[in-house]
Design a protein around this motif. Sequence first.
Motif, PDB file in Angstrom:
ATOM      1  N   LYS A 104    -111.967 -38.474  43.332  1.00 54.40           N
ATOM      2  CA  LYS A 104    -112.177 -37.075  42.977  1.00 54.40           C
ATOM      3  C   LYS A 104    -110.857 -36.432  42.553  1.00 54.40           C
ATOM      4  O   LYS A 104    -110.809 -35.666  41.582  1.00 54.40           O
ATOM      5  N   THR A 105    -109.801 -36.760  43.262  1.00 53.59           N
ATOM      6  CA  THR A 105    -108.484 -36.216  42.930  1.00 53.59           C
ATOM      7  C   THR A 105    -108.041 -36.652  41.538  1.00 53.59           C
ATOM      8  O   THR A 105    -107.480 -35.853  40.778  1.00 53.59           O
TER       9      THR A 105
ATOM     10  N   ARG B 287    -110.028 -37.386  39.023  1.00 56.14           N
ATOM     11  CA  ARG B 287    -110.859 -36.631  38.078  1.00 56.14           C
ATOM     12  C   ARG B 287    -110.307 -35.216  37.899  1.00 56.14           C
ATOM     13  O   ARG B 287    -110.172 -34.720  36.777  1.00 56.14           O
ATOM     14  N   HIS B 288    -109.944 -34.585  38.995  1.00 60.47           N
ATOM     15  CA  HIS B 288    -109.392 -33.226  38.918  1.00 60.47           C
ATOM     16  C   HIS B 288    -108.015 -33.230  38.255  1.00 60.47           C
ATOM     17  O   HIS B 288    -107.683 -32.290  37.523  1.00 60.47           O
ATOM     18  N   SER B 289    -107.227 -34.257  38.503  1.00 62.54           N
ATOM     19  CA  SER B 289    -105.903 -34.346  37.877  1.00 62.54           C
ATOM     20  C   SER B 289    -106.024 -34.451  36.357  1.00 62.54           C
ATOM     21  O   SER B 289    -105.246 -33.826  35.622  1.00 62.54           O
TER      22      SER B 289
ATOM     23  N   THR C 225    -108.438 -33.262  34.546  1.00 65.07           N
ATOM     24  CA  THR C 225    -108.830 -31.920  34.088  1.00 65.07           C
ATOM     25  C   THR C 225    -107.619 -30.994  34.066  1.00 65.07           C
ATOM     26  O   THR C 225    -107.444 -30.217  33.125  1.00 65.07           O
ATOM     27  N   ASP C 226    -106.774 -31.094  35.076  1.00 69.02           N
ATOM     28  CA  ASP C 226    -105.569 -30.253  35.134  1.00 69.02           C
ATOM     29  C   ASP C 226    -104.618 -30.548  33.981  1.00 69.02           C
ATOM     30  O   ASP C 226    -104.049 -29.620  33.387  1.00 69.02           O
TER      31      ASP C 226
ATOM     32  N   SER D 288    -106.032 -28.892  30.990  1.00 71.02           N
ATOM     33  CA  SER D 288    -105.906 -27.435  31.099  1.00 71.02           C
ATOM     34  C   SER D 288    -104.498 -26.965  30.769  1.00 71.02           C
ATOM     35  O   SER D 288    -104.312 -25.936  30.126  1.00 71.02           O
TER      36      SER D 288
END
Length: 129
Positions: free
Chosen positions: A20-21, A23-25, A27-28, A31
């Motif tokens: 999950k981390t 995946r979020h990284s 996205t970051d 962004s």
Amino acid sequence: MVEDIARYLYNHPALALQLKTIRHSATDIFSQHQGDVIALYSHRDSAHDVLQTSDTLPTSPLNLLDMLQANFKRAQESARVLEEGFKVLGIKQAALGFKALRYELYGLEKQSVLIAQTSAQTQCKHPHR
């Protein structure tokens, strides 16, 4: 998908959280460089994509381990493509970020395969669990 396998099928919270981390990284990273990658979206023409109908079905049924590995390979290749794309755009920090994520995925794939194999062996020994 690999995150869901770790979470729901193997009930492995630490591995699921690491995935999950990642995946979020990813996205970051996007962004932080959104203005720099808008040009990538302007060239996408999904309706007329020349490879839109090129998917083929596997010739033999996939087992869970095969699916797990295939999805890790897709994620790793995606990270590599994004790394190379950001290099071409001259966005070194984003390229390095995706390179780091790719190497994390290599390690997590190894860990996941070991968990899958252990789980399969346990299922064989205790089929009614």
